[in-house]
Design a protein around this motif. Sequence first.
Motif, mmCIF file in Angstrom:
data_model
loop_
_atom_site.group_PDB
_atom_site.id
_atom_site.type_symbol
_atom_site.label_atom_id
_atom_site.label_comp_id
_atom_site.label_asym_id
_atom_site.label_seq_id
_atom_site.Cartn_x
_atom_site.Cartn_y
_atom_site.Cartn_z
ATOM 1 N N ASP A 145 6.887 3.412 -3.529
ATOM 2 C CA ASP A 145 7.954 3.924 -4.313
ATOM 3 C C ASP A 145 8.431 3.091 -5.564
ATOM 4 N N ILE A 146 8.592 1.714 -5.319
ATOM 5 C CA ILE A 146 8.980 0.748 -6.526
ATOM 6 C C ILE A 146 8.148 -0.394 -6.360
ATOM 7 N N VAL A 147 7.497 -0.955 -7.459
ATOM 8 C CA VAL A 147 6.870 -2.128 -7.514
ATOM 9 C C VAL A 147 7.603 -3.088 -8.705
ATOM 10 N N LEU A 148 8.077 -4.056 -8.259
ATOM 11 C CA LEU A 148 8.687 -5.235 -9.091
ATOM 12 C C LEU A 148 7.801 -5.982 -9.168
ATOM 13 N N GLU A 149 7.498 -6.355 -10.393
ATOM 14 C CA GLU A 149 6.770 -7.580 -10.693
ATOM 15 C C GLU A 149 7.530 -8.662 -11.267
ATOM 16 N N LEU A 150 7.569 -9.949 -10.975
ATOM 17 C CA LEU A 150 8.417 -10.760 -11.682
ATOM 18 C C LEU A 150 7.288 -11.938 -11.865
ATOM 19 N N GLU A 151 7.804 -13.147 -12.808
ATOM 20 C CA GLU A 151 6.723 -13.981 -12.989
ATOM 21 C C GLU A 151 6.076 -14.544 -11.822
ATOM 22 N N LYS A 152 6.673 -14.725 -10.641
ATOM 23 C CA LYS A 152 6.020 -15.462 -9.544
ATOM 24 C C LYS A 152 5.904 -14.681 -8.408
ATOM 25 N N VAL A 153 6.260 -13.582 -8.358
ATOM 26 C CA VAL A 153 6.536 -12.814 -6.974
ATOM 27 C C VAL A 153 6.463 -11.447 -7.358
ATOM 28 N N ILE A 154 5.739 -10.550 -6.359
ATOM 29 C CA ILE A 154 5.812 -9.097 -6.654
ATOM 30 C C ILE A 154 6.504 -8.482 -5.467
ATOM 31 N N TYR A 155 7.273 -7.532 -5.560
ATOM 32 C CA TYR A 155 8.058 -6.714 -4.716
ATOM 33 C C TYR A 155 7.168 -5.288 -4.515
ATOM 34 N N LEU A 156 6.865 -5.029 -3.299
ATOM 35 C CA LEU A 156 6.682 -3.506 -3.072
ATOM 36 C C LEU A 156 7.716 -2.996 -2.253
ATOM 37 N N ILE A 157 8.480 -2.007 -2.719
ATOM 38 C CA ILE A 157 9.537 -1.521 -2.133
ATOM 39 C C ILE A 157 9.352 -0.026 -1.567
ATOM 40 N N GLU A 158 9.617 0.334 -0.413
ATOM 41 C CA GLU A 158 9.540 1.458 0.305
ATOM 42 C C GLU A 158 11.010 1.976 0.557
ATOM 43 N N ILE A 159 11.299 3.280 0.223
ATOM 44 C CA ILE A 159 12.790 3.698 0.375
ATOM 45 C C ILE A 159 12.659 4.753 1.441
ATOM 46 N N LYS A 160 13.624 4.707 2.461
ATOM 47 C CA LYS A 160 13.676 5.746 3.468
ATOM 48 C C LYS A 160 15.299 6.236 3.279
ATOM 49 N N TYR A 161 15.449 7.338 3.973
ATOM 50 C CA TYR A 161 16.696 8.023 3.877
ATOM 51 C C TYR A 161 17.082 8.452 5.533
ATOM 52 N N ARG A 162 18.106 7.876 6.083
ATOM 53 C CA ARG A 162 18.359 8.324 7.690
ATOM 54 C C ARG A 162 17.043 7.981 8.317
ATOM 55 N N SER A 163 16.574 6.729 8.188
ATOM 56 C CA SER A 163 15.540 6.250 8.816
ATOM 57 C C SER A 163 15.746 4.800 9.249
ATOM 58 N N SER A 164 14.538 4.078 9.011
ATOM 59 C CA SER A 164 15.086 2.393 9.211
ATOM 60 C C SER A 164 13.979 1.803 8.253
ATOM 61 N N GLY A 165 14.644 0.517 8.013
ATOM 62 C CA GLY A 165 13.603 -0.275 7.360
ATOM 63 C C GLY A 165 12.426 -0.606 7.999
ATOM 64 N N LYS A 166 12.328 -0.767 9.245
ATOM 65 C CA LYS A 166 11.048 -1.267 9.856
ATOM 66 C C LYS A 166 10.174 -0.061 9.856
ATOM 67 N N ILE A 167 10.352 1.290 9.549
ATOM 68 C CA ILE A 167 9.335 2.493 9.434
ATOM 69 C C ILE A 167 9.003 2.265 7.910
ATOM 70 N N ALA A 168 9.869 2.072 6.901
ATOM 71 C CA ALA A 168 9.577 1.725 5.667
ATOM 72 C C ALA A 168 8.589 0.633 5.381
ATOM 73 N N LEU A 169 8.669 -0.300 6.105
ATOM 74 C CA LEU A 169 7.935 -1.497 6.116
ATOM 75 C C LEU A 169 6.563 -1.339 6.676
ATOM 76 N N GLU A 170 6.358 -0.465 7.932
ATOM 77 C CA GLU A 170 5.047 -0.206 8.317
ATOM 78 C C GLU A 170 4.377 0.581 7.727
ATOM 79 N N GLN A 171 5.050 1.613 6.698
ATOM 80 C CA GLN A 171 4.358 2.506 5.762
ATOM 81 C C GLN A 171 3.606 1.638 4.691
ATOM 82 N N ILE A 172 4.410 0.658 4.322
ATOM 83 C CA ILE A 172 3.695 -0.013 3.222
ATOM 84 C C ILE A 172 2.454 -0.896 3.922
ATOM 85 N N LYS A 173 2.664 -1.458 5.032
ATOM 86 C CA LYS A 173 1.284 -2.228 5.698
ATOM 87 C C LYS A 173 0.336 -1.205 5.980
#
Length: 173
Positions: free
Chosen positions: A96-124
Amino acid sequence: MEESFQKSIKSSLEKSVKDYFIQERDKIRSGLSDQKIEIFIEHINTAFSTLSYYIDTKQEKQYHSNLHMLLQELGFLGGRKMYMHSESASSQDRSDIVLELEKVIYLIEIKYRSSGKIALEQIKENGYYRPYLLRQKTIILLGINFNEETRMIDDWQYEIQAAHLKSLSRVCK
């Protein structure tokens, strides 16, 4: 006299609103740079709390686009060693979203009416992080869920990927 007073009030209000948004922007940026996910989530929720309830489409893509626009307005447009990509494609799917900073990269998966765990598992499971393993940066996988009633993030999980940094440093020696 009254016109001068109104201009003075207007100028003061504009400055205080601008100062507030600069402070919020800086808090979100420093939360991300310092890898303080809780601070990032807290300030994103503050921003989302200002959205009117009656413009909710009750779709995940609305939250994705709102978060994208918020982050873009915060300065993830490049030029400050920060870049943002939305719907960034990999060999398996797209994150969904990739944020790239100087020392770190964030890979963000967004869910609605679900859970952060399910979103994290999708990334992996889809390996969204793999294209970034050759970079000398910490990678943070962040799964977030937006709550239907509050329209804010109510659940998130994250995982830090840093093992690739150790293996890269051994290869470079």
